[in-house]
Design a protein around this motif. Structure first.
Motif, PDB file in Angstrom:
ATOM      1  N   ASP A 123       0.821  -1.209   0.000  1.00 26.69           N
ATOM      2  CA  ASP A 123       0.000   0.000   0.000  1.00 26.69           C
ATOM      3  C   ASP A 123       0.858   1.265   0.000  1.00 26.69           C
ATOM      4  O   ASP A 123       0.344   2.358   0.230  1.00 26.69           O
ATOM      5  CB  ASP A 123      -0.947   0.018   1.192  1.00 26.69           C
ATOM      6  CG  ASP A 123      -0.208  -0.075   2.521  1.00 26.69           C
ATOM      7  OD1 ASP A 123       1.020  -0.315   2.506  1.00 26.69           O
ATOM      8  OD2 ASP A 123      -0.851   0.089   3.572  1.00 26.69           O
ATOM      9  N   ASN A 124       2.156   1.119  -0.241  1.00 26.15           N
ATOM     10  CA  ASN A 124       3.097   2.243  -0.331  1.00 26.15           C
ATOM     11  C   ASN A 124       3.249   2.956   1.005  1.00 26.15           C
ATOM     12  O   ASN A 124       3.527   4.159   1.051  1.00 26.15           O
ATOM     13  CB  ASN A 124       2.675   3.238  -1.417  1.00 26.15           C
ATOM     14  CG  ASN A 124       3.859   3.987  -2.014  1.00 26.15           C
ATOM     15  OD1 ASN A 124       4.962   3.469  -2.079  1.00 26.15           O
ATOM     16  ND2 ASN A 124       3.639   5.206  -2.455  1.00 26.15           N
ATOM     17  N   ARG A 125       3.114   2.224   2.095  1.00 19.69           N
ATOM     18  CA  ARG A 125       3.362   2.758   3.428  1.00 19.69           C
ATOM     19  C   ARG A 125       4.450   1.939   4.100  1.00 19.69           C
ATOM     20  O   ARG A 125       4.654   0.767   3.759  1.00 19.69           O
ATOM     21  CB  ARG A 125       2.095   2.725   4.287  1.00 19.69           C
ATOM     22  CG  ARG A 125       0.977   3.648   3.808  1.00 19.69           C
ATOM     23  CD  ARG A 125      -0.229   3.537   4.739  1.00 19.69           C
ATOM     24  NE  ARG A 125      -1.271   4.489   4.366  1.00 19.69           N
ATOM     25  CZ  ARG A 125      -2.228   4.230   3.473  1.00 19.69           C
ATOM     26  NH1 ARG A 125      -2.277   3.047   2.867  1.00 19.69           N
ATOM     27  NH2 ARG A 125      -3.146   5.146   3.181  1.00 19.69           N
ATOM     28  N   LEU A 126       5.134   2.546   5.065  1.00 14.61           N
ATOM     29  CA  LEU A 126       6.117   1.809   5.838  1.00 14.61           C
ATOM     30  C   LEU A 126       5.404   0.763   6.694  1.00 14.61           C
ATOM     31  O   LEU A 126       4.429   1.074   7.389  1.00 14.61           O
ATOM     32  CB  LEU A 126       6.921   2.748   6.731  1.00 14.61           C
ATOM     33  CG  LEU A 126       7.958   3.635   6.034  1.00 14.61           C
ATOM     34  CD1 LEU A 126       8.652   4.514   7.064  1.00 14.61           C
ATOM     35  CD2 LEU A 126       8.979   2.807   5.283  1.00 14.61           C
ATOM     36  N   SER A 127       5.894  -0.469   6.624  1.00 12.56           N
ATOM     37  CA  SER A 127       5.306  -1.556   7.397  1.00 12.56           C
ATOM     38  C   SER A 127       5.976  -1.641   8.762  1.00 12.56           C
ATOM     39  O   SER A 127       7.203  -1.778   8.849  1.00 12.56           O
ATOM     40  CB  SER A 127       5.465  -2.877   6.639  1.00 12.56           C
ATOM     41  OG  SER A 127       5.120  -3.980   7.456  1.00 12.56           O
ATOM     42  N   THR A 128       5.193  -1.573   9.819  1.00 11.79           N
ATOM     43  CA  THR A 128       5.749  -1.635  11.162  1.00 11.79           C
ATOM     44  C   THR A 128       6.424  -2.975  11.421  1.00 11.79           C
ATOM     45  O   THR A 128       7.542  -3.030  11.952  1.00 11.79           O
ATOM     46  CB  THR A 128       4.644  -1.401  12.201  1.00 11.79           C
ATOM     47  OG1 THR A 128       4.026  -0.137  11.958  1.00 11.79           O
ATOM     48  CG2 THR A 128       5.201  -1.422  13.609  1.00 11.79           C
ATOM     49  N   SER A 129       5.767  -4.065  11.053  1.00 12.64           N
ATOM     50  CA  SER A 129       6.337  -5.395  11.310  1.00 12.64           C
ATOM     51  C   SER A 129       7.626  -5.606  10.536  1.00 12.64           C
ATOM     52  O   SER A 129       8.604  -6.151  11.059  1.00 12.64           O
ATOM     53  CB  SER A 129       5.311  -6.473  10.950  1.00 12.64           C
ATOM     54  OG  SER A 129       4.939  -6.384   9.580  1.00 12.64           O
ATOM     55  N   ARG A 130       7.667  -5.179   9.277  1.00  9.17           N
ATOM     56  CA  ARG A 130       8.885  -5.354   8.486  1.00  9.17           C
ATOM     57  C   ARG A 130      10.006  -4.462   8.991  1.00  9.17           C
ATOM     58  O   ARG A 130      11.179  -4.865   8.989  1.00  9.17           O
ATOM     59  CB  ARG A 130       8.600  -5.043   7.015  1.00  9.17           C
ATOM     60  CG  ARG A 130       7.599  -5.968   6.360  1.00  9.17           C
ATOM     61  CD  ARG A 130       7.495  -5.672   4.881  1.00  9.17           C
ATOM     62  NE  ARG A 130       6.259  -6.181   4.317  1.00  9.17           N
ATOM     63  CZ  ARG A 130       5.900  -6.040   3.045  1.00  9.17           C
ATOM     64  NH1 ARG A 130       6.703  -5.401   2.210  1.00  9.17           N
ATOM     65  NH2 ARG A 130       4.758  -6.529   2.605  1.00  9.17           N
ATOM     66  N   ALA A 131       9.681  -3.251   9.405  1.00  6.12           N
ATOM     67  CA  ALA A 131      10.714  -2.335   9.898  1.00  6.12           C
ATOM     68  C   ALA A 131      11.354  -2.873  11.175  1.00  6.12           C
ATOM     69  O   ALA A 131      12.588  -2.854  11.323  1.00  6.12           O
ATOM     70  CB  ALA A 131      10.111  -0.958  10.141  1.00  6.12           C
ATOM     71  N   LEU A 138     -11.058  -6.283   5.024  1.00 10.76           N
ATOM     72  CA  LEU A 138     -10.179  -5.165   5.368  1.00 10.76           C
ATOM     73  C   LEU A 138     -10.055  -4.280   4.133  1.00 10.76           C
ATOM     74  O   LEU A 138      -9.847  -4.781   3.021  1.00 10.76           O
ATOM     75  CB  LEU A 138      -8.801  -5.664   5.796  1.00 10.76           C
ATOM     76  CG  LEU A 138      -7.758  -4.597   6.161  1.00 10.76           C
ATOM     77  CD1 LEU A 138      -8.198  -3.838   7.403  1.00 10.76           C
ATOM     78  CD2 LEU A 138      -6.388  -5.235   6.383  1.00 10.76           C
ATOM     79  N   GLN A 139     -10.204  -2.974   4.334  1.00  9.00           N
ATOM     80  CA  GLN A 139     -10.119  -2.022   3.236  1.00  9.00           C
ATOM     81  C   GLN A 139      -8.751  -1.332   3.275  1.00  9.00           C
ATOM     82  O   GLN A 139      -8.368  -0.752   4.294  1.00  9.00           O
ATOM     83  CB  GLN A 139     -11.228  -0.977   3.336  1.00  9.00           C
ATOM     84  CG  GLN A 139     -12.631  -1.572   3.336  1.00  9.00           C
ATOM     85  CD  GLN A 139     -13.700  -0.505   3.238  1.00  9.00           C
ATOM     86  OE1 GLN A 139     -13.897   0.092   2.197  1.00  9.00           O
ATOM     87  NE2 GLN A 139     -14.398  -0.269   4.332  1.00  9.00           N
ATOM     88  N   LYS A 140      -8.024  -1.412   2.170  1.00  5.31           N
ATOM     89  CA  LYS A 140      -6.702  -0.789   2.063  1.00  5.31           C
ATOM     90  C   LYS A 140      -6.703   0.158   0.876  1.00  5.31           C
ATOM     91  O   LYS A 140      -7.142  -0.196  -0.225  1.00  5.31           O
ATOM     92  CB  LYS A 140      -5.605  -1.838   1.869  1.00  5.31           C
ATOM     93  CG  LYS A 140      -5.445  -2.791   3.031  1.00  5.31           C
ATOM     94  CD  LYS A 140      -4.845  -2.097   4.240  1.00  5.31           C
ATOM     95  CE  LYS A 140      -3.387  -1.800   4.071  1.00  5.31           C
ATOM     96  NZ  LYS A 140      -2.773  -1.213   5.272  1.00  5.31           N
ATOM     97  N   VAL A 141      -6.196   1.373   1.104  1.00  3.30           N
ATOM     98  CA  VAL A 141      -6.089   2.390   0.064  1.00  3.30           C
ATOM     99  C   VAL A 141      -4.618   2.758  -0.069  1.00  3.30           C
ATOM    100  O   VAL A 141      -3.938   2.991   0.932  1.00  3.30           O
ATOM    101  CB  VAL A 141      -6.927   3.633   0.414  1.00  3.30           C
ATOM    102  CG1 VAL A 141      -6.733   4.722  -0.626  1.00  3.30           C
ATOM    103  CG2 VAL A 141      -8.400   3.261   0.518  1.00  3.30           C
TER     104      VAL A 141
END
Length: 431
Positions: free
Chosen positions: A166-174, A245-248
């Protein structure tokens, strides 16, 4: 027809918001130009929205009809919002292209900072082989991050692996990436000391420092955070495909993504996961600095705290979101109107929850909302007010019943800006 005539007479077009080189470059060839172009497009859109909210700017061809005025305003704002979204995507791409250089610069700045700290702490204590190994390990890690930044220079440099779909920083991956880098750095420190060690007992001590009994806590935390990064990606993907779940998609990643949801609101699950993981990482780094001859022996008490935090984070991912739902559909009534059944041409109010997904509050996303009334798709009109929109809202939509809807019992269904469909709700349309 009146709306089309008003559009031709108003002279509004996409080019009015582009202004390629009016008073400064706004093209997308450079980050500064893309940023300036996006800023101007946003300013023009906000000005136009507030003018319409104040009742200004309406052409005479539609001013006599409330429905025609609403449709004309909605289409004008939709076109303006599309320009803003296009400019936002251009700015995001330009920003990502320059992020690789910035991540590489941060990595080498960290190496310089480490060198300064080692030089200051070596005063009186002397320079040791462990300090040399630590600096060499930092150079290797920084070089690897620089190479990754070059190979992924169009996707955010070294941050590309931690940017979600979704072009956002992923907390789990970070969190997982930081732990991977730290453990790799710790092993390189041991390897560097082993390479320069000449005494056999010293070499045996360094090798025994890699035993599982010495770093069981750190290894356990590493395994858990990496597993959570994979699990969360799978969970989110399945929930999106299952329309639970809705993702934009966002224009570009931001540091705040690590602590907030898609709408930019701080979330407890993400915040506590980042905070606890950071505290544990700082403790492990101090242990490595004090005992560079072995893996950081993270105490089991602190390791269990990290595991509890990780479990809370996963539970939060399972609990967030939900499918939008229609609770009721009624005929919209203004003051003074008589009570009556729903007829073609009337406005209806659709009441429910989850119509506006997190991160979809922008006008270009709101304009994508569609209401199916029978076999007819009705685009939800944008109704501006000062500072935002009164329609659509997360719990209420107002749309007209078009003349193409056949009288009788028909189903109403909402399709959100994320493409998720609600339940069907039956209404009766009379002649």
């Amino acid at each position: 027809m009146a709306v089309q005539e008003a559009r031709r007479g108003s002279g509004s077009d996409k080019g009015a918001y582009e202004a390629p080189h009016g008073g400064g470059c706004t093209c997308g060839d450079c980050p500064h130009g893309a940023r300036e172009g996006h800023r101007r497009a946003v300013a023009a859109f906000l000005l136009r929205r507030d003018e319409f909210a104040a009742g200004q700017g309406l052409p005479a061809a539609v001013a006599h009809s409330a429905s025609a005025s609403r449709q004309w305003v909605s289409e004008e704002l939709t076109q303006s919002a599309e320009v803003v979204a296009e400019r936002g995507r251009a700015e995001g791409e330009a920003w990502l292209a320059g992020l690789g250089r910035r991540t590489a610069a941060v990595a080498w700045a960290a190496v310089v900072l480490l060198l300064l700290v080692q030089a200051l702490t070596a005063i009186g204590a002397g320079w040791t082989a462990a300090r040399t190994a630590g600096l060499a390990a930092a150079l290797v890690v920084a070089g690897a991050l620089t190479a990754a930044s070059w190979f992924h220079r169009a996707r955010g440099g070294a941050l590309a692996p931690v940017i979600g779909e979704d072009n956002r920083l992923s907390t789990s991956r970070a969190v997982a990436a930081v732990w991977v880098l730290f453990v790799a750095y710790a092993v390189l420190v041991l390897a560097g000391q082993l390479a320069v060690a000449s005494d056999g007992d010293r070499r045996d001590a360094l090798i025994s420092g890699l035993e599982l009994a010495r770093g069981a806590g750190a290894v356990t935390v590493l395994a858990v955070v990496c597993g959570i990064a994979v699990l969360v990606r799978r969970v989110v993907g399945l929930r999106v495909l299952g329309q639970r779940l809705q993702k934009v998609r966002a224009d570009r990643p931001r540091a705040a993504d690590l602590l907030t949801d898609d709408a930019g609101r701080g979330t407890f699950a993400d915040i506590q996961y980042v905070v606890i993981s950071t505290v544990a990482l700082v403790f492990a780094a101090v242990r490595l600095a004090r005992r560079p001859e072995q893996l950081p022996d993270l105490p089991w008490g602190l390791a269990v705290v990290v595991l509890v935090s990780a479990a809370t984070y996963v539970a939060g991912k399972y609990a967030e979101g939900g499918r939008p739902v229609i609770l009721s559909v009624v005929r919209a009534r203004e003051a003074g109107d008589l009570d009556a059944p729903i007829r073609t041409g009337d406005d209806i109010e659709i009441r429910g929850a989850g119509f506006v997904p997190p991160g979809a509050q922008r006008a270009d996303r709101l304009s994508r909302m569609v209401v199916r009334i029978g076999a007819v798709n009705v685009h939800v009109p944008l109704v501006p007010v000062t500072g935002g929109f009164s329609n659509p809202a997360d719990d209420l939509l107002t749309v007209p019943v078009p003349a193409d809807v056949e009288p009788g019992r028909v189903d109403v269904q909402v399709v959100t800006g994320a493409g998720v469909e609600t339940n069907r709700y039956a209404i009766d349309v009379t002649d």
